[in-house]
Write an enzyme that holds these catalytic residues in place. Sequence first.
Site, PDB file in Angstrom:
ATOM      1  N   THR A 202     -36.789 -13.195  11.923  1.00 41.86           N
ATOM      2  CA  THR A 202     -36.706 -14.654  11.803  1.00 41.86           C
ATOM      3  C   THR A 202     -38.115 -15.204  11.599  1.00 41.86           C
ATOM      4  OG1 THR A 202     -34.726 -14.823  13.153  1.00 41.86           O
ATOM      5  CG2 THR A 202     -36.193 -16.733  13.205  1.00 41.86           C
ATOM      6  N   ARG A 230     -20.853 -17.467  12.790  1.00 39.39           N
ATOM      7  CA  ARG A 230     -21.719 -17.493  13.979  1.00 39.39           C
ATOM      8  C   ARG A 230     -23.000 -18.299  13.677  1.00 39.39           C
ATOM      9  NH1 ARG A 230     -27.253 -15.829  15.081  1.00 39.39           N
ATOM     10  NH2 ARG A 230     -27.399 -15.308  17.289  1.00 39.39           N
ATOM     11  N   LYS A 255     -32.732 -13.288  20.806  1.00 42.96           N
ATOM     12  CA  LYS A 255     -31.269 -13.339  20.867  1.00 42.96           C
ATOM     13  C   LYS A 255     -30.798 -14.794  20.990  1.00 42.96           C
ATOM     14  CE  LYS A 255     -27.424 -10.972  22.907  1.00 42.96           C
ATOM     15  NZ  LYS A 255     -26.919 -10.243  24.049  1.00 42.96           N
TER      16      LYS A 255
END
Length: 339
Positions: A202, A230, A255
Amino acid sequence: MRKRWNMLLLVGVLALSLMVVGANQGISDVSASNGKGKSDVIFAIHGGAGGGTVPEELEDEYRETMKSALKEGKKVIDSGGSSVQAVEAAVKVLEDSPLFNAGKGAVFNTDAEHELDASIMNGENLQAGAVAGSRHAKNPITLARMIMDESPHVMLAGDAADQFGMQHGVKMVTQDYYFTEKRWKSLMEAKKKKAGATGHGTVGAVALDPKGNLAAATSTGGLTNKAVGRVGDSPIIGAGTYANNDGVAVSATGKGEVFIRGTAAVDISALVQYQKMSVKEAASKVVKEKLPPLGGTGGVIALDGKGNFAAPYSTPTLFYGYVTKKGEFKVVLSPEDEK
Ligand code: ASP
């Protein structure tokens, strides 16, 4: 009588010394953080947490790409642009690289497709824009910025978000644009192992412009093998991204579910704003103390209005880099680089 006083005194001294030891321990815990604190920073980026070490043959490419993203952000600030423009420009560089899990290099979901999340926030006025589940934006961060600037909303999702982007001139691509061999292999491995969703790479940026305005941006493909639909923390204002001139600018990676449940980014800013903690203390507290018991690891980059910067992480690595006011560049791919 005197004996009782002596006893009381002894108990008092003991309690006091215990308190001092306790407090020191709290502080030394924080300063032992592997994410170093740094002052005079005007711009910083990250390229994800938990990705392990970079393969030797790719190290130069990682460093160069991260350096060009840092240069891009600095260039915007040097030429009188805003912190919002700077974070968007740098994130675009990272989105255009296949190395990172954002834009071009986005991971595959369980249906072997790509759904991208991004958000951006302006610390001056708390304006924010976010996109969840874009399937066609070449640069989801630009779509997020367009949503902030051109719509009355904070977040748009899915096809409607892409349609909004198309109507506002945001560059669109077909799904095959995001294909990379590396991400395909990761999906196949995850399916073979029947592994839960994982992901690294990311990207994000934080900036401080000469007017004293902070901004933050984050962009991701999410987690490999994630369920269709999601949405992680990256497009959630207060979880993966936050910026407030009275607190800090934060971009998170890790996470997502845990960063959402732990309201990670806004907590860091609030600790600085209301508890008067330093950026380093606040960021370490959330990343290292609050989130791990919730079941997740990761890291953040955080910057305050005075240029104090911290990048704590609870994973073995966090790829990040920063530029100081004086023009000193630093790219960190492993804890070794921090020494
Ligand atoms: N936070 C991202 C997500 O959960 C993934 C990552 O940062 O690696 O979507």
